[in-house]
Design a protein around this motif. Structure first.
Motif, PDB file in Angstrom:
ATOM      1  N   THR A  55       8.288   7.629   2.533  1.00 39.86           N
ATOM      2  CA  THR A  55       9.524   6.877   2.306  1.00 39.86           C
ATOM      3  C   THR A  55      10.097   6.358   3.613  1.00 39.86           C
ATOM      4  O   THR A  55      10.542   5.199   3.700  1.00 39.86           O
ATOM      5  N   GLU A  56      10.088   7.215   4.642  1.00 37.27           N
ATOM      6  CA  GLU A  56      10.586   6.780   5.951  1.00 37.27           C
ATOM      7  C   GLU A  56       9.724   5.646   6.514  1.00 37.27           C
ATOM      8  O   GLU A  56      10.242   4.654   7.046  1.00 37.27           O
ATOM      9  N   ASN A  60       0.347  13.313  -7.012  1.00 30.53           N
ATOM     10  CA  ASN A  60      -0.155  14.511  -6.329  1.00 30.53           C
ATOM     11  C   ASN A  60       0.427  14.687  -4.928  1.00 30.53           C
ATOM     12  O   ASN A  60      -0.071  15.490  -4.139  1.00 30.53           O
ATOM     13  N   LEU A  61       1.486  13.976  -4.601  1.00 26.65           N
ATOM     14  CA  LEU A  61       2.084  14.071  -3.278  1.00 26.65           C
ATOM     15  C   LEU A  61       3.055  15.233  -3.202  1.00 26.65           C
ATOM     16  O   LEU A  61       3.771  15.535  -4.159  1.00 26.65           O
ATOM     17  N   THR A  62       3.096  15.899  -2.043  1.00 30.97           N
ATOM     18  CA  THR A  62       4.084  16.939  -1.822  1.00 30.97           C
ATOM     19  C   THR A  62       5.422  16.294  -1.441  1.00 30.97           C
ATOM     20  O   THR A  62       5.497  15.098  -1.156  1.00 30.97           O
ATOM     21  N   ARG A  63       6.455  17.114  -1.434  1.00 30.29           N
ATOM     22  CA  ARG A  63       7.775  16.590  -1.070  1.00 30.29           C
ATOM     23  C   ARG A  63       7.793  16.080   0.361  1.00 30.29           C
ATOM     24  O   ARG A  63       8.391  15.042   0.666  1.00 30.29           O
ATOM     25  N   ALA A  64       7.129  16.802   1.265  1.00 32.99           N
ATOM     26  CA  ALA A  64       7.083  16.383   2.669  1.00 32.99           C
ATOM     27  C   ALA A  64       6.344  15.060   2.820  1.00 32.99           C
ATOM     28  O   ALA A  64       6.759  14.189   3.589  1.00 32.99           O
ATOM     29  N   GLU A  65       5.245  14.906   2.071  1.00 33.55           N
ATOM     30  CA  GLU A  65       4.482  13.651   2.136  1.00 33.55           C
ATOM     31  C   GLU A  65       5.305  12.482   1.599  1.00 33.55           C
ATOM     32  O   GLU A  65       5.295  11.386   2.174  1.00 33.55           O
ATOM     33  N   LYS A 104       0.828  -1.207   0.000  1.00 37.62           N
ATOM     34  CA  LYS A 104       0.000   0.000   0.000  1.00 37.62           C
ATOM     35  C   LYS A 104       0.864   1.259   0.000  1.00 37.62           C
ATOM     36  O   LYS A 104       0.569   2.229  -0.714  1.00 37.62           O
ATOM     37  N   LEU A 105       1.936   1.246   0.797  1.00 32.11           N
ATOM     38  CA  LEU A 105       2.832   2.403   0.847  1.00 32.11           C
ATOM     39  C   LEU A 105       3.533   2.623  -0.490  1.00 32.11           C
ATOM     40  O   LEU A 105       3.683   3.761  -0.946  1.00 32.11           O
ATOM     41  N   GLN A 106       3.975   1.539  -1.120  1.00 28.85           N
ATOM     42  CA  GLN A 106       4.617   1.664  -2.423  1.00 28.85           C
ATOM     43  C   GLN A 106       3.654   2.216  -3.466  1.00 28.85           C
ATOM     44  O   GLN A 106       4.040   3.010  -4.327  1.00 28.85           O
ATOM     45  N   LYS A 107       2.398   1.795  -3.386  1.00 25.58           N
ATOM     46  CA  LYS A 107       1.395   2.294  -4.316  1.00 25.58           C
ATOM     47  C   LYS A 107       1.140   3.782  -4.098  1.00 25.58           C
ATOM     48  O   LYS A 107       1.016   4.547  -5.065  1.00 25.58           O
ATOM     49  N   ARG A 108       1.099   4.210  -2.820  1.00 26.33           N
ATOM     50  CA  ARG A 108       0.879   5.626  -2.525  1.00 26.33           C
ATOM     51  C   ARG A 108       2.046   6.484  -2.991  1.00 26.33           C
ATOM     52  O   ARG A 108       1.865   7.617  -3.437  1.00 26.33           O
ATOM     53  N   TRP A 125      10.929   1.671   7.291  1.00 21.61           N
ATOM     54  CA  TRP A 125      10.761   0.991   8.572  1.00 21.61           C
ATOM     55  C   TRP A 125       9.898  -0.264   8.430  1.00 21.61           C
ATOM     56  O   TRP A 125      10.146  -1.278   9.102  1.00 21.61           O
ATOM     57  N   GLU A 126       8.885  -0.225   7.573  1.00 23.92           N
ATOM     58  CA  GLU A 126       8.064  -1.419   7.357  1.00 23.92           C
ATOM     59  C   GLU A 126       8.881  -2.534   6.708  1.00 23.92           C
ATOM     60  O   GLU A 126       8.758  -3.701   7.074  1.00 23.92           O
ATOM     61  N   LYS A 127       9.723  -2.171   5.737  1.00 24.56           N
ATOM     62  CA  LYS A 127      10.593  -3.167   5.120  1.00 24.56           C
ATOM     63  C   LYS A 127      11.578  -3.733   6.142  1.00 24.56           C
ATOM     64  O   LYS A 127      11.891  -4.927   6.129  1.00 24.56           O
ATOM     65  N   TYR A 128      12.059  -2.860   7.012  1.00 22.20           N
ATOM     66  CA  TYR A 128      12.993  -3.294   8.053  1.00 22.20           C
ATOM     67  C   TYR A 128      12.339  -4.290   9.003  1.00 22.20           C
ATOM     68  O   TYR A 128      12.916  -5.330   9.346  1.00 22.20           O
TER      69      TYR A 128
END
Length: 207
Positions: A39-40, A29-34, A20-24, A44-47
């Motif tokens: 990404t962070e 339409n995401l901002t740089r902060a988003e 789901k995170l990879q799809k998002r 952590w989920e992959k970790y």
């Protein structure tokens, strides 16, 4: 509710949240902060999904520093010898050549250990504190380079104020590579030091 974990055809552990995170992250339409926050969170989920044992980030950075130190010695040695008046025109090995071969052999062995550790352990992602320490380390590493350059110029001026320092064209790449590698060495080692201080402080607070 526990995420469903699966293993894809490449042997990489995944789960529904990671997908789901990879799809998002692929949304336009995401901002740089988003994107930064996603990404962070994804890292952590992959970790957490990775079944391999964990090793502290500062231990990996310490190994990175050793690799950069070896590269610094190799390119620095080549730059110094190529920039001398006659270069290396002797037949066979001299003491400097033997030292160079030893450094290369040690670096190759260290690279194999480094790759083995990377394959055996998962790397702890950088959190906010680690990012802050890395920024401090990079700033301090830059100041170290400036200090080394100033000290070199001062010593050269005191020893031979009327002399000329010549850098041959074929050694410029060696000089640039040495500068970059020694910067990375300082940055990684200072980061390890700062992380160690934070770990010690946390242990004292727990006591």
């Amino acid at each position: 509710m526990k995420e469903n974990r699966t293993t894809n055809n490449k042997g990489i552990v995944t789960n529904e949240k990671i997908m789901k995170l990879q799809k998002r992250l692929n949304e336009n339409n995401l901002t740089r902060a988003e994107k930064h926050d996603l990404t962070e969170e994804l890292n952590w989920e992959k970790y957490r999904a990775d079944p391999r044992p964990s090793m502290a980030l500062r231990k990996f950075k310490f190994m990175d520093g050793l690799i950069y130190l070896g590269d610094t010695l190799i390119f620095g040695f080549m730059g110094i010898t190529d920039n001398t008046k006659n270069g290396i025109d002797h037949k066979g090995f001299n003491a400097a050549g033997i030292v160079m071969c030893v450094i290369i052999a040690l670096l190759i062995a260290l690279v194999f250990v480094y790759l083995h550790k990377h394959s055996k352990y998962k790397i702890e992602p950088m959190d906010e504190l680690a990012n802050r320490n890395m920024n401090k380390a990079q700033h301090a590493a830059f100041l170290c380079l400036v200090g080394i350059g100033f000290a070199f110029a001062l010593i050269k001026g005191l020893l031979n104020a009327t002399g000329v320092t010549t850098i041959k064209n074929n050694t410029i790449i060696d000089l640039l590579a040495t500068t970059l590698f020694i910067y990375d060495f300082f940055a990684n080692m200072i980061f390890v030091y700062l992380e160690g201080k934070d770990v010690s402080a946390n242990e004292e607070e727990d006591e």
